[in-house]
Scaffold this motif. Structure first.
Motif, PDB file in Angstrom:
ATOM      1  N   LEU A  87       2.981  10.072 -12.560  1.00 29.74           N
ATOM      2  CA  LEU A  87       2.306   8.783 -12.348  1.00 29.74           C
ATOM      3  C   LEU A  87       3.030   7.981 -11.264  1.00 29.74           C
ATOM      4  CD1 LEU A  87      -0.087   7.224 -13.513  1.00 29.74           C
ATOM      5  CD2 LEU A  87       1.482   6.136 -15.113  1.00 29.74           C
ATOM      6  N   VAL A  88       4.349   8.049 -11.282  1.00 34.08           N
ATOM      7  CA  VAL A  88       5.126   7.315 -10.270  1.00 34.08           C
ATOM      8  C   VAL A  88       4.854   7.904  -8.875  1.00 34.08           C
ATOM      9  CG1 VAL A  88       7.432   6.614  -9.516  1.00 34.08           C
ATOM     10  CG2 VAL A  88       6.920   6.728 -11.954  1.00 34.08           C
ATOM     11  N   VAL A  89       4.810   9.248  -8.793  1.00 40.26           N
ATOM     12  CA  VAL A  89       4.511   9.886  -7.495  1.00 40.26           C
ATOM     13  C   VAL A  89       3.176   9.368  -6.975  1.00 40.26           C
ATOM     14  CG1 VAL A  89       3.918  12.052  -6.348  1.00 40.26           C
ATOM     15  CG2 VAL A  89       5.794  12.007  -7.957  1.00 40.26           C
ATOM     16  N   ASN A  90       2.187   9.344  -7.873  1.00 42.59           N
ATOM     17  CA  ASN A  90       0.854   8.889  -7.485  1.00 42.59           C
ATOM     18  C   ASN A  90       0.907   7.462  -6.943  1.00 42.59           C
ATOM     19  OD1 ASN A  90      -2.103   9.069  -7.530  1.00 42.59           O
ATOM     20  ND2 ASN A  90      -1.930   7.516  -9.126  1.00 42.59           N
ATOM     21  N   THR A  91       1.595   6.588  -7.656  1.00 37.36           N
ATOM     22  CA  THR A  91       1.667   5.182  -7.246  1.00 37.36           C
ATOM     23  C   THR A  91       2.376   5.032  -5.896  1.00 37.36           C
ATOM     24  OG1 THR A  91       1.678   4.455  -9.524  1.00 37.36           O
ATOM     25  CG2 THR A  91       2.578   2.916  -7.927  1.00 37.36           C
ATOM     26  N   VAL A  92       3.507   5.722  -5.776  1.00 40.21           N
ATOM     27  CA  VAL A  92       4.288   5.597  -4.533  1.00 40.21           C
ATOM     28  C   VAL A  92       3.488   6.167  -3.357  1.00 40.21           C
ATOM     29  CG1 VAL A  92       6.409   6.292  -3.363  1.00 40.21           C
ATOM     30  CG2 VAL A  92       6.475   5.652  -5.769  1.00 40.21           C
ATOM     31  N   TYR A  93       2.801   7.296  -3.599  1.00 38.53           N
ATOM     32  CA  TYR A  93       2.051   7.925  -2.512  1.00 38.53           C
ATOM     33  C   TYR A  93       0.866   7.044  -2.087  1.00 38.53           C
ATOM     34  CZ  TYR A  93      -0.076  11.459   0.396  1.00 38.53           C
ATOM     35  OH  TYR A  93      -0.594  12.133   1.468  1.00 38.53           O
ATOM     36  N   LEU A  94       0.166   6.487  -3.079  1.00 30.66           N
ATOM     37  CA  LEU A  94      -0.950   5.596  -2.730  1.00 30.66           C
ATOM     38  C   LEU A  94      -0.433   4.382  -1.947  1.00 30.66           C
ATOM     39  CD1 LEU A  94      -3.189   5.578  -5.930  1.00 30.66           C
ATOM     40  CD2 LEU A  94      -3.734   6.525  -3.697  1.00 30.66           C
ATOM     41  N   GLY A  95       0.719   3.860  -2.392  1.00 31.81           N
ATOM     42  CA  GLY A  95       1.340   2.727  -1.690  1.00 31.81           C
ATOM     43  C   GLY A  95       1.643   3.089  -0.245  1.00 31.81           C
ATOM     44  N   LEU A  96       2.092   4.316  -0.039  1.00 31.60           N
ATOM     45  CA  LEU A  96       2.395   4.771   1.324  1.00 31.60           C
ATOM     46  C   LEU A  96       1.114   4.870   2.149  1.00 31.60           C
ATOM     47  CD1 LEU A  96       4.043   6.179   3.583  1.00 31.60           C
ATOM     48  CD2 LEU A  96       3.722   8.316   2.341  1.00 31.60           C
ATOM     49  N   MET A  97       0.071   5.495   1.561  1.00 34.18           N
ATOM     50  CA  MET A  97      -1.170   5.697   2.320  1.00 34.18           C
ATOM     51  C   MET A  97      -1.779   4.353   2.749  1.00 34.18           C
ATOM     52  SD  MET A  97      -1.304   8.827   2.651  1.00 34.18           S
ATOM     53  CE  MET A  97      -2.884   9.063   3.442  1.00 34.18           C
ATOM     54  N   GLU A  98      -1.636   3.353   1.873  1.00 34.96           N
ATOM     55  CA  GLU A  98      -2.200   2.037   2.198  1.00 34.96           C
ATOM     56  C   GLU A  98      -1.387   1.314   3.278  1.00 34.96           C
ATOM     57  OE1 GLU A  98      -3.846   1.341  -2.337  1.00 34.96           O
ATOM     58  OE2 GLU A  98      -1.996   0.397  -1.653  1.00 34.96           O
ATOM     59  N   ARG A  99      -0.161   1.780   3.489  1.00 36.29           N
ATOM     60  CA  ARG A  99       0.717   1.037   4.407  1.00 36.29           C
ATOM     61  C   ARG A  99       1.220   1.903   5.562  1.00 36.29           C
ATOM     62  NH1 ARG A  99       5.383  -0.760   1.572  1.00 36.29           N
ATOM     63  NH2 ARG A  99       4.855   0.481  -0.230  1.00 36.29           N
ATOM     64  N   ILE A 100       0.464   2.945   5.887  1.00 34.70           N
ATOM     65  CA  ILE A 100       0.907   3.826   6.975  1.00 34.70           C
ATOM     66  C   ILE A 100       1.044   3.034   8.274  1.00 34.70           C
ATOM     67  CG2 ILE A 100       0.051   5.640   8.525  1.00 34.70           C
ATOM     68  CD1 ILE A 100      -0.287   7.398   6.232  1.00 34.70           C
ATOM     69  N   HIS A 101       0.056   2.161   8.524  1.00 34.82           N
ATOM     70  CA  HIS A 101       0.111   1.335   9.744  1.00 34.82           C
ATOM     71  C   HIS A 101       1.410   0.516   9.753  1.00 34.82           C
ATOM     72  CE1 HIS A 101      -1.474  -1.184  13.013  1.00 34.82           C
ATOM     73  NE2 HIS A 101      -0.822  -2.154  12.389  1.00 34.82           N
ATOM     74  N   GLU A 102       1.715  -0.064   8.613  1.00 36.81           N
ATOM     75  CA  GLU A 102       2.912  -0.910   8.507  1.00 36.81           C
ATOM     76  C   GLU A 102       4.187  -0.096   8.739  1.00 36.81           C
ATOM     77  OE1 GLU A 102       2.205  -3.728   5.372  1.00 36.81           O
ATOM     78  OE2 GLU A 102       4.331  -3.544   4.856  1.00 36.81           O
ATOM     79  N   PHE A 103       4.207   1.121   8.183  1.00 34.06           N
ATOM     80  CA  PHE A 103       5.387   1.958   8.406  1.00 34.06           C
ATOM     81  C   PHE A 103       5.491   2.349   9.879  1.00 34.06           C
ATOM     82  CE2 PHE A 103       5.383   2.627   3.772  1.00 34.06           C
ATOM     83  CZ  PHE A 103       6.711   2.315   3.533  1.00 34.06           C
ATOM     84  N   GLY A 104       4.322   2.513  10.536  1.00 30.50           N
ATOM     85  CA  GLY A 104       4.329   2.781  11.973  1.00 30.50           C
ATOM     86  C   GLY A 104       5.018   1.648  12.723  1.00 30.50           C
ATOM     87  N   VAL A 105       4.706   0.411  12.329  1.00 31.04           N
ATOM     88  CA  VAL A 105       5.327  -0.759  12.972  1.00 31.04           C
ATOM     89  C   VAL A 105       6.833  -0.762  12.708  1.00 31.04           C
ATOM     90  CG1 VAL A 105       5.431  -3.282  12.978  1.00 31.04           C
ATOM     91  CG2 VAL A 105       3.217  -2.124  12.804  1.00 31.04           C
ATOM     92  N   ILE A 106       7.183  -0.508  11.456  1.00 30.84           N
ATOM     93  CA  ILE A 106       8.604  -0.535  11.085  1.00 30.84           C
ATOM     94  C   ILE A 106       9.386   0.515  11.875  1.00 30.84           C
ATOM     95  CG2 ILE A 106      10.165   0.002   9.160  1.00 30.84           C
ATOM     96  CD1 ILE A 106       8.086  -1.399   7.322  1.00 30.84           C
ATOM     97  N   ILE A 107       8.785   1.707  12.014  1.00 31.55           N
ATOM     98  CA  ILE A 107       9.450   2.765  12.789  1.00 31.55           C
ATOM     99  C   ILE A 107       9.517   2.357  14.266  1.00 31.55           C
ATOM    100  CG2 ILE A 107       9.273   5.178  13.538  1.00 31.55           C
ATOM    101  CD1 ILE A 107       7.947   5.729  10.760  1.00 31.55           C
TER     102      ILE A 107
END
Lengths: 233, 407
Positions: B282-302
């Motif tokens: 369940l945690v994997v699912n939550t963390v992965y969904l959180g990542l998918m929703e924020r890919i753009h944001e992680f792009g900015v951070i990188i």
């Protein structure tokens, strides 16, 4: 690389592959950017402006050619080194502001400094200073969704500025702003360029911005078609 | 980064609450499960050590001996002094077990008559738990006897009746009359049908003056297996001090129980790991969904200069924070329940089952600090492991592509 050049771009090419379709975004660009210049890269949509900025910012790898920042070749850096280069040398301003929505204006402005590992006190002092320089100190505690587009873009510039970069790359920074806020942002960037000697390179097709640049590079179909040094700025 | 991770967690409040809640439930169950396991283990341990003592001293090879005289530790006082000299804090009890024929007016039964000199603390606990009628023996009482209810029924005797013990071929009088002064209601009916207690002086007068068949060393303060290390050390000291006797700890006396206890720990850990694997999905699912929703944001951070390792750290931190939040709630509520159950509880319908193992059906929940750390540690490890894959995906994002991504 010539003396006084911040950037030297040599025969830069970039081809994007989408399935079997190849799109040539840049076709052999040569460009030198000098210390303290306020340079606009202009051109129609699809001319390669953003691609050129991405390659100059080590955000992407060219298909061919070289990019030199000061005396370092940056087009062939690995991921770790390119991240370090961006973190310590280049400030970025994006067209869509790209602030982190859960952080306040102050925290957003301090974000790069946090990545650098500065203490909270140190980074907040610098971030506040940058916000002040952009007349945004009074909005320091606001989240991005509580700010207008122009205010968000000023926070984005403050984020780049707080890290004391010698160069700021800005991708169409005024594209989403109305006339008044666009002008205000241009004034702020010009002041930083003059007072702090920061080199600005930005892509734009905003005529308001073009009136103030010291150098105008025109791109078309991935090639430089004109490169003028202007006396206006 | 901590602030960022914490605020990011609550961007999808409902999803994070459900996931943290699941982790909390697992930690709660884990603590409850450990405490019930601990209660059972300690009940078995307590039941055994109250019955046999923590350490016993016999004549050598006593298991192979059949003759009553050969089983006797003679010169009781001098051996007791040697035991006492090594065992400072424990209670040393002399026990003389005599095979005897016990008769009422009409019926007889072959039993083992137990003469003992239990100290007050052990006597009181035995009385509280088992005495159903009458009273228990005084230390030097010579004419009283306490019988299991089943044995009393079999002999057709009750409180105040006389019973007669015959122990022919022994060194004492070989026969004696006793008055039934108390009855015992023991958990195990079979044991109850064979139980008859007299004082140690009475047993010695009957069968073996100045002798016992064993000494038991009781440590009334040690009631949990995890407090038992000191017993093993004292047992070793006693072996060295009494080389001419057989010294055994409860571990030697009941190897089956020891095996059971040794298996129980790893079994509980395995069940807990299964709980946490399920929560981890369940945690994997939550963390992965959180990542998918924020890919753009992680792009900015990188783009701003975050290294892959930094991005991995950010995602792992979010996952660990999520699990710690759930674990904290689960641990607090779990420990509150354990504190309540530590006062004593029973499993409805399982009293008979527990009694068949000779266990007190009232269990006292018990958990060690290590087990609490394990439960919370499992939760943190789940957070780290669940983040590995999404964090690895995020760390390999290309900044330009990621910034073009829209969820």
């Amino acid at each position: 690389m010539s003396q006084g050049n911040v950037y030297s771009v040599k025969n830069l090419k970039k081809i994007y592959h989408t399935g079997e379709v190849k799109t040539q975004a840049l076709s052999g660009v040569n460009l030198d950017i000098h210390q303290g210049e306020f340079t606009a890269i202009a051109g129609p949509s699809g001319s390669g402006k953003s691609t050129l900025l991405h390659l100059m910012g080590a955000l992407d790898e060219p298909s061919e050619g070289e990019v030199w920042l000061n005396s370092t070749r940056i087009d062939n850096l690995n991921k770790v080194d390119s991240a370090q280069l961006r973190l310590w040398n280049i400030g970025f301003v994006f067209q869509a502001y790209n602030l982190i929505p859960v952080l306040t204006a102050l925290e957003n402005a301090a974000f790069v400094l946090e990545l650098r590992g500065l203490s909270k006190k140190e980074r907040e002092a610098k971030a506040l200073e940058a916000l002040k320089a952009l007349d945004m100190a009074e909005y320091a505690d606001r989240k991005p969704n509580q700010l207008s587009g122009g205010q968000q873009q000023r926070v984005a510039v403050a984020r780049a500025l707080a890290a004391d970069p010698r160069i700021i790359l800005a991708d169409e920074p005024t594209a989403n702003l109305d006339s008044k806020t666009g002008h205000a942002l241009i004034d702020h960037m010009l002041r930083l360029n003059k007072e702090q000697g920061i080199t600005f390179v930005f892509s734009t097709h905003d005529p308001r911005l073009l009136e103030h640049v010291s150098r105008l590079v025109q791109l078309e179909d991935g090639q430089i078609v004109s490169d003028e040094v202007l006396q206006l700025a | 980064m901590l602030t960022l991770a914490w605020r990011n967690l609550w961007r999808q409040r409902r999803r994070s609450l459900v996931t943290a809640g699941a982790v909390g439930v697992v930690v709660f169950l884990s603590i409850w499960y450990y405490s019930i396991g601990g209660a059972s283990v300690n009940s078995l341990y307590q039941n055994l050590t109250e019955t046999t003592g923590h350490i016993q001293v016999h004549v050598p090879n006593y298991r192979d001996l059949r003759e009553f005289q050969t089983l006797l530790i003679r010169n009781e006082q001098s051996v007791r002094e040697r035991v006492n000299a090594t065992v400072n804090q424990g209670e040393v009890v002399g026990v003389l077990e005599v095979s005897a024929l016990l008769s009422g007016e009409d019926r007889s039964r072959g039993i083992v008559l137990v003469g003992q000199d239990w100290p007050e603390q052990i006597r009181r606990r035995f009385v509280d738990q088992n005495l159903s009628a009458g009273r228990f023996l005084e230390a030097d009482e010579l004419s009283g006897i306490v019988l299991g209810e089943s044995l009393a029924r079999a002999l057709k005797v009750g409180l105040g009746d006389e019973v007669y013990a015959y122990a022919p071929g022994t060194d004492g009088y070989g026969a004696a009359a006793y008055t039934v002064i108390g009855l015992l209601d023991l958990l195990d009916a079979n044991i109850e049908a064979r139980s008859a207690y007299i004082s140690l002086p009475a047993a010695q007068e009957l069968a073996a003056p100045d002798a016992v068949t064993r000494f038991e060393v009781h440590f009334p303060e040690i009631r949990r297996v995890d407090e038992d290390q000191g017993v093993q050390l004292i047992s070793a000291d006693l072996k060295a001090a009494l080389p001419d006797y057989s010294v055994e700890s409860w571990r030697d006396l009941d190897p089956t129980l020891v095996q059971m206890l040794e298996i129980l720990g790893p079994m509980m850990n395995i069940v807990n790991v299964i709980f946490f694997v399920l929560a981890g999905l369940l945690v994997v699912n939550t963390v992965y969904l959180g990542l998918m929703e924020r890919i753009h944001e992680f792009g900015v951070i990188i783009s701003l200069g975050a290294s892959g390792r930094k991005v991995m750290g950010m995602i792992t931190l979010e996952s660990v924070l999520l699990c710690i939040t759930g674990a904290a709630v689960g641990a607090v509520s779990g420990l509150a329940l354990v504190a309540r159950l530590a006062q004593g509880f029973t499993f409805p319908g399982l009293q008979e089952y527990y009694a068949s193992f000779g266990m007190n059906p009232i269990l006292y929940a018990s958990i060690t600090p290590q087990q609490v750390f394990f439960s919370v540690g499992f939760a943190i490890a789940t957070g780290i492991l669940a983040a590995l894959w999404p964090a690895s995906v995020a760390s390999r994002l290309e900044p330009v592509e990621a910034m073009r991504f829209t969820a």
